[in-house]
Design a protein around this motif. Structure first.
Motif, PDB file in Angstrom:
ATOM      1  N   TYR A 131       0.877  -1.182   0.000  1.00 13.38           N
ATOM      2  CA  TYR A 131       0.000   0.000   0.000  1.00 13.38           C
ATOM      3  C   TYR A 131       0.904   1.217   0.000  1.00 13.38           C
ATOM      4  O   TYR A 131       1.589   1.477   0.992  1.00 13.38           O
ATOM      5  CB  TYR A 131      -0.899  -0.018   1.243  1.00 13.38           C
ATOM      6  N   LYS A 132       0.923   1.931  -1.109  1.00  9.20           N
ATOM      7  CA  LYS A 132       1.918   3.010  -1.245  1.00  9.20           C
ATOM      8  C   LYS A 132       1.499   4.299  -0.566  1.00  9.20           C
ATOM      9  O   LYS A 132       2.220   5.286  -0.593  1.00  9.20           O
ATOM     10  CB  LYS A 132       2.233   3.239  -2.713  1.00  9.20           C
ATOM     11  N   GLY A 133       0.370   4.327   0.067  1.00 11.59           N
ATOM     12  CA  GLY A 133      -0.120   5.501   0.789  1.00 11.59           C
ATOM     13  C   GLY A 133      -1.573   5.267   1.148  1.00 11.59           C
ATOM     14  O   GLY A 133      -2.124   4.185   0.895  1.00 11.59           O
ATOM     15  N   GLY A 134      -2.180   6.291   1.738  1.00 11.40           N
ATOM     16  CA  GLY A 134      -3.533   6.153   2.269  1.00 11.40           C
ATOM     17  C   GLY A 134      -4.627   5.937   1.235  1.00 11.40           C
ATOM     18  O   GLY A 134      -5.753   5.556   1.596  1.00 11.40           O
ATOM     19  N   ASN A 135      -4.323   6.188  -0.045  1.00 15.02           N
ATOM     20  CA  ASN A 135      -5.324   5.933  -1.081  1.00 15.02           C
ATOM     21  C   ASN A 135      -5.346   4.478  -1.518  1.00 15.02           C
ATOM     22  O   ASN A 135      -6.266   4.048  -2.211  1.00 15.02           O
ATOM     23  CB  ASN A 135      -5.074   6.810  -2.317  1.00 15.02           C
ATOM     24  N   ASP A 136      -4.298   3.746  -1.179  1.00 17.31           N
ATOM     25  CA  ASP A 136      -4.280   2.317  -1.501  1.00 17.31           C
ATOM     26  C   ASP A 136      -5.053   1.572  -0.422  1.00 17.31           C
ATOM     27  O   ASP A 136      -5.005   1.938   0.760  1.00 17.31           O
ATOM     28  CB  ASP A 136      -2.841   1.801  -1.573  1.00 17.31           C
ATOM     29  N   TYR A 137      -5.762   0.552  -0.811  1.00 17.18           N
ATOM     30  CA  TYR A 137      -6.641  -0.132   0.143  1.00 17.18           C
ATOM     31  C   TYR A 137      -6.983  -1.527  -0.358  1.00 17.18           C
ATOM     32  O   TYR A 137      -6.657  -1.881  -1.512  1.00 17.18           O
ATOM     33  CB  TYR A 137      -7.933   0.680   0.332  1.00 17.18           C
ATOM     34  N   VAL A 138      -7.632  -2.310   0.515  1.00 15.79           N
ATOM     35  CA  VAL A 138      -8.304  -3.528   0.056  1.00 15.79           C
ATOM     36  C   VAL A 138      -9.750  -3.439   0.543  1.00 15.79           C
ATOM     37  O   VAL A 138     -10.005  -3.158   1.718  1.00 15.79           O
ATOM     38  CB  VAL A 138      -7.577  -4.826   0.496  1.00 15.79           C
ATOM     39  N   GLY A 139     -10.682  -3.604  -0.382  1.00 15.46           N
ATOM     40  CA  GLY A 139     -12.101  -3.503  -0.062  1.00 15.46           C
ATOM     41  C   GLY A 139     -12.601  -4.742   0.677  1.00 15.46           C
ATOM     42  O   GLY A 139     -11.857  -5.720   0.875  1.00 15.46           O
ATOM     43  N   TRP A 140     -13.872  -4.688   1.087  1.00 19.62           N
ATOM     44  CA  TRP A 140     -14.477  -5.791   1.848  1.00 19.62           C
ATOM     45  C   TRP A 140     -14.427  -7.083   1.041  1.00 19.62           C
ATOM     46  O   TRP A 140     -14.877  -7.129  -0.098  1.00 19.62           O
ATOM     47  CB  TRP A 140     -15.931  -5.465   2.187  1.00 19.62           C
ATOM     48  N   HIS A 141     -13.897  -8.110   1.655  1.00 17.56           N
ATOM     49  CA  HIS A 141     -13.835  -9.430   0.995  1.00 17.56           C
ATOM     50  C   HIS A 141     -13.591 -10.492   2.058  1.00 17.56           C
ATOM     51  O   HIS A 141     -13.278 -10.184   3.212  1.00 17.56           O
ATOM     52  CB  HIS A 141     -12.701  -9.463  -0.036  1.00 17.56           C
ATOM     53  N   ALA A 142     -13.717 -11.740   1.631  1.00 15.11           N
ATOM     54  CA  ALA A 142     -13.288 -12.872   2.455  1.00 15.11           C
ATOM     55  C   ALA A 142     -12.378 -13.721   1.582  1.00 15.11           C
ATOM     56  O   ALA A 142     -12.571 -13.801   0.365  1.00 15.11           O
ATOM     57  CB  ALA A 142     -14.485 -13.686   2.919  1.00 15.11           C
ATOM     58  N   ASP A 143     -11.372 -14.303   2.188  1.00 15.87           N
ATOM     59  CA  ASP A 143     -10.471 -15.180   1.443  1.00 15.87           C
ATOM     60  C   ASP A 143     -11.028 -16.598   1.531  1.00 15.87           C
ATOM     61  O   ASP A 143     -10.479 -17.466   2.194  1.00 15.87           O
ATOM     62  CB  ASP A 143      -9.051 -15.063   2.000  1.00 15.87           C
ATOM     63  N   ASP A 144     -12.162 -16.767   0.845  1.00 21.49           N
ATOM     64  CA  ASP A 144     -12.918 -18.022   0.984  1.00 21.49           C
ATOM     65  C   ASP A 144     -12.845 -18.855  -0.297  1.00 21.49           C
ATOM     66  O   ASP A 144     -13.748 -19.635  -0.581  1.00 21.49           O
ATOM     67  CB  ASP A 144     -14.379 -17.709   1.350  1.00 21.49           C
ATOM     68  N   GLU A 145     -11.769 -18.661  -1.070  1.00 21.69           N
ATOM     69  CA  GLU A 145     -11.611 -19.460  -2.286  1.00 21.69           C
ATOM     70  C   GLU A 145     -11.563 -20.947  -1.927  1.00 21.69           C
ATOM     71  O   GLU A 145     -11.010 -21.333  -0.895  1.00 21.69           O
ATOM     72  CB  GLU A 145     -10.315 -19.058  -3.020  1.00 21.69           C
ATOM     73  N   LYS A 146     -12.144 -21.742  -2.824  1.00 19.49           N
ATOM     74  CA  LYS A 146     -12.278 -23.196  -2.582  1.00 19.49           C
ATOM     75  C   LYS A 146     -10.953 -23.883  -2.282  1.00 19.49           C
ATOM     76  O   LYS A 146     -10.907 -24.838  -1.518  1.00 19.49           O
ATOM     77  CB  LYS A 146     -12.907 -23.861  -3.812  1.00 19.49           C
ATOM     78  N   LEU A 147      -9.884 -23.410  -2.918  1.00 23.35           N
ATOM     79  CA  LEU A 147      -8.605 -24.124  -2.785  1.00 23.35           C
ATOM     80  C   LEU A 147      -8.055 -24.107  -1.366  1.00 23.35           C
ATOM     81  O   LEU A 147      -7.151 -24.873  -1.042  1.00 23.35           O
ATOM     82  CB  LEU A 147      -7.564 -23.590  -3.783  1.00 23.35           C
ATOM     83  N   TYR A 148      -8.618 -23.248  -0.492  1.00 24.50           N
ATOM     84  CA  TYR A 148      -8.179 -23.201   0.911  1.00 24.50           C
ATOM     85  C   TYR A 148      -9.011 -24.099   1.829  1.00 24.50           C
ATOM     86  O   TYR A 148      -8.728 -24.180   3.029  1.00 24.50           O
ATOM     87  CB  TYR A 148      -8.237 -21.770   1.450  1.00 24.50           C
ATOM     88  N   GLY A 149     -10.065 -24.720   1.296  1.00 27.24           N
ATOM     89  CA  GLY A 149     -10.911 -25.562   2.137  1.00 27.24           C
ATOM     90  C   GLY A 149     -11.877 -24.733   2.979  1.00 27.24           C
ATOM     91  O   GLY A 149     -11.917 -23.507   2.878  1.00 27.24           O
ATOM     92  N   PRO A 150     -12.673 -25.416   3.846  1.00 25.82           N
ATOM     93  CA  PRO A 150     -13.750 -24.741   4.577  1.00 25.82           C
ATOM     94  C   PRO A 150     -13.273 -23.854   5.744  1.00 25.82           C
ATOM     95  O   PRO A 150     -13.986 -22.937   6.151  1.00 25.82           O
ATOM     96  CB  PRO A 150     -14.592 -25.891   5.118  1.00 25.82           C
TER      97      PRO A 150
END
Ligand SMILES: O=C(O)CCC(=O)C(=O)O
Ligand SMILES: [Fe+2]
Length: 241
Positions: A131-150
């Motif tokens: 994150y190169k400064g305050g304008n960089d961000y990650v929006g709402w999400h979950a890391d729930d991709e199938k390859l990681y299991g339940p």
């Protein structure tokens, strides 16, 4: 105010006789989801050395991703590292190139420190964000991709500028206005004592771990912050099953 259940637990981090302990906060999110936060995970000088190395040597890219039917340039730099032969990661319609651990030896040192703090865990992939400064961000999400299991375990190490990391409970699928439901909506709210939002200021050299059903039941984000001017680097270690 949230009703956090905070426990200070001292965990030995060395197999030898030195008496290093890490102060852990364990936050029970309810329904078998849990977060662990260790503010002073890696020593400060070591953390700055790792920050400088990663900032300079990682082959950062800012890919075009697809969210809510739109193409956008991802609002942060990224790089993906994984053990060969694993199922490829794809997120937001983007499949990152998998770099090798051997090309960036300090990543193996950071991974070793994470494994030492989390006995029994074995991570084989890593998503790095800058994150190169305050304008960089990650929006709402979950890391729930199938390859990681339940029940993915995700270990997140932060270097550089402090940023807020927010966890927010996903809307419950069963409470939708309640036509024909036995209880009025108000009564159905909050049957447990658990807060539905938690904010962590992720410090330079800290470790935050998400466990259990956190990815199924919660979203997380690192929002824009006008005052955060400096660069932050975050590493999320994951296990592809
Ligand atoms: O930067 C962070 O602390 C979180 C990053 C994240 O959520 C992700 O890469 O999935
Ligand atoms: Fe995430």
């Amino acid at each position: 105010m949230s009703l956090l259940k905070l426990k200070a637990v001292s965990t030995p981090t060395d197999g030898d006789n030195t008496n290093h302990t890490l102060k852990k906060r364990i936050i029970d999110l309810g329904n078998a989801s849990e977060v662990i936060y260790i503010q002073r995970f890696t020593p400060l000088d070591q953390s700055w050395n790792w920050f400088d190395y990663l900032d300079k040597h990682i082959p950062w890219t800012r890919p075009t991703i697809h969210v809510f039917g739109k193409s956008i340039v991802q609002p942060r730099d990224t790089c993906y590292v994984a053990t060969p032969g694993l199922t490829q990661l794809t997120y937001s319609g983007y499949q990152p190139h998998s770099y090798s651990w051997d090309d960036y030896p300090p990543l193996k040192d950071i991974l070793e420190a994470v494994h030492k703090a989390l006995p029994g865990s074995s991570f084989n992939s890593l998503l790095i964000n800058r994150y190169k400064g305050g304008n960089d961000y990650v929006g709402w999400h979950a890391d729930d991709e199938k390859l990681y299991g339940p029940t993915p375990e995700i270990a997140s190490v932060s270097f550089g500028c402090e940023r807020e990391f927010i966890l927010k409970k996903k809307p419950s699928k069963r409470s939708n206005g309640g036509n024909g439901s036995e209880e009025p909506a108000k009564k159905r709210l909050k049957k447990n004592n658990h807060a539905d939002k938690h904010t962590f200021t992720l410090k330079h050299g800290s470790l935050l771990v998400m466990r259990g059903y956190t990815q199924r039941d919660w979203h997380h984000s690192v929002p824009k912050r006008a005052k955060a001017e400096a660069t932050r680097i975050n590493l999320t270690f994951r296990r592809v099953l």
